[in-house]
Enzyme design. Sequence first.
Site, PDB file in Angstrom:
ATOM      1  N   TYR A 117     -27.290 -19.021 -44.011  1.00  0.00           N
ATOM      2  CA  TYR A 117     -28.044 -18.137 -44.877  1.00  0.00           C
ATOM      3  C   TYR A 117     -27.644 -16.694 -44.589  1.00  0.00           C
ATOM      4  CZ  TYR A 117     -30.693 -22.414 -44.102  1.00  0.00           C
ATOM      5  OH  TYR A 117     -31.052 -23.732 -43.925  1.00  0.00           O
ATOM      6  N   GLY A 165     -33.020 -26.211 -46.044  1.00  0.00           N
ATOM      7  CA  GLY A 165     -33.797 -26.798 -44.957  1.00  0.00           C
ATOM      8  C   GLY A 165     -34.526 -25.779 -44.113  1.00  0.00           C
ATOM      9  N   GLU A 191     -27.594 -31.996 -38.947  1.00  0.00           N
ATOM     10  CA  GLU A 191     -26.229 -31.461 -39.001  1.00  0.00           C
ATOM     11  C   GLU A 191     -25.518 -31.552 -37.652  1.00  0.00           C
ATOM     12  OE1 GLU A 191     -28.465 -29.757 -42.401  1.00  0.00           O
ATOM     13  OE2 GLU A 191     -28.883 -29.935 -40.259  1.00  0.00           O
ATOM     14  N   ASP A 213     -21.542 -12.381 -53.925  1.00  0.00           N
ATOM     15  CA  ASP A 213     -21.700 -13.779 -53.514  1.00  0.00           C
ATOM     16  C   ASP A 213     -20.621 -14.651 -54.148  1.00  0.00           C
ATOM     17  OD1 ASP A 213     -22.625 -14.915 -56.085  1.00  0.00           O
ATOM     18  OD2 ASP A 213     -24.425 -13.744 -55.758  1.00  0.00           O
TER      19      ASP A 213
END
Length: 612
Positions: free
Chosen positions: A194, A213, A254, A303
């Site tokens: 993030y 998450g 993960e 982005d």
Amino acid sequence: GFILPDFILYCPVHLINFISGKFLTMRIYSLQDFIKYLDLNGELIRIRAEVDARLEVTEISIRALKEGMPALLFENVKGAKFPLAMNVLASDKRIELALSKHPDRLGEELITFMEEAMPPKPKVFFKHAGITKRIFSTLPRKTCRPTSQEVVINPDLNDIPVITSWPEDGGPFITLPQVFTYDPHDGKRNVGMYRMQIFDGQTTGMHWQIQKGGGFHYYQARKMDREFEIAVALGTDPALLLATVAALPEGIDEVMFSGFLRGKRTRMVRGKSVSIKVPADAEFILEGTVHLTELRMEGPFGDHFGHYSHASKFPVFHINKVTHRKNPIYPATVVGRPPMEDKYLGNATQQVLGPLIRLIHPEICNLWAYYEAGFHNLLVVSVEERYQKEAMKTALSIMGEGQLSLTKCIVTVSEDVNPRDFNAVLTAIRENFDPTYDFIMIPKVPLDTLDFTSYKMNLGSKMIMDATRSGNADKTKASESEIGSLIKTIDNRVLDWNLLGETLLVVSVQDNGRDVVNKLTKSEELVGPKIIAAVSPDVDIRNQEQAIWGIFTRFDAERDIMFAEEKLVGISPLFKGKMGIDATWKKGYPAPLVMSDEIVKKVDERWDSYWK
């Protein structure tokens, strides 16, 4: 391959390659291990000239990626105490080196094992020994000698070469943070990536988008009014990095998946100032808390959709302690107009994980999300239809599953069509797509936070195009010579045009895109193209990669799609004829990403000096 003792790393590369006659391999547990490995295989360039983390390294890295150059290690970043690694995984070759095999092969081996192992049979584990070893490597292990905690310091992010990527960015931000959160309700771990804007030496933003998450764990912490500890790893081995960016189902760890990718268990250790576990082999660990009620304006930032995202309020991360290994390396990447490094990261993870969707959707043969469209904007799914319109059912199901639920446009094709081949997909649309039966538009649903086309953050519309074999479609082919002579007579505002796959007519217009598309779509003289899309002049319509980017990042299905004939039958819309898309840049959209002339000139002048 074979494993090398450490002293071999100091031998001349050409001599070692001559002796071995093959690629050299080594055990890779950290970013520094991988950087040594890249250097050993001629996949690293060390840049000793002083460079600026603000914009200059962005321009250098983008050019290097587009020219197919090796990874870059900037050893002298202005004002920073640590070196900076860029483009570490920005090629298919480096991805394969990281995984020790091609990701397609790993994905097929995994799905074959999973299909044969249900129900479990001992002989399957022996038959697929390589996959079995990887599966047994998923359980993390504790260590009492963590390299990520060799040095413990008070936080000062100013010492780290955090980059500023684009001229209008809100400031520098950490581009490859691996954020470790734990659900305060059940303790389950999530590792996500993030955006983290640097506010000062001890605080950053925490850009938790929807369907993430870490954001779900933050929601639980707020619900339970419990202090929310987190840790951020900067610089891990490629396996943990790829696991972090992979679109794993919610609840899948993960860290465990990274053990599978690596074939070795991931080493973890308890944090120094937090009660949660952190990677033992990271370059840096940032430990701290996210306050439950504090929000701060973050952005704008460039982005992966190739535009700036709008500034908005997001949670704030307060760093209490920083640990790092001796002589750490800080990793960064650039996100922007494709292709960027995330092309290779995203493609690799979907190559490994994509086949697994067959476990819950046996009718799916393959699927592919297009990096050109920022992944979430275009997904093609090949389906073996066992009954009429099963493909449409499959598409609707996918739009409700995890990260796939953020997909804006799904195209379904038959089982013999390769979803990765855009021209083959266009042919399927030309031969099979009939909007009367094969188009669904879904308005007012959750959409990727970074998608700006609906003018409402996190909300927008989606569409499904069914191009599986139906026999209903008009298969008239387009004649380029006829199109060329017709377009200007139909509407002289068209600046240029290009026909892709005899199916998609892309036109460049300065303004009034909707009016131009509507006119072309309704023209009875213009026959052949199934879809007509208008884009702005900044899109290179002669380049398929850029055309896909220009179309699929700049339209909202509810607002910008039109057909030659539209009417309501009861409350059901009926569409006929050619499909039009107004994908021009519109007032209210954020600006596309363009590097400043000053930086372009600076890098032009210094280009040769970087490589000395």
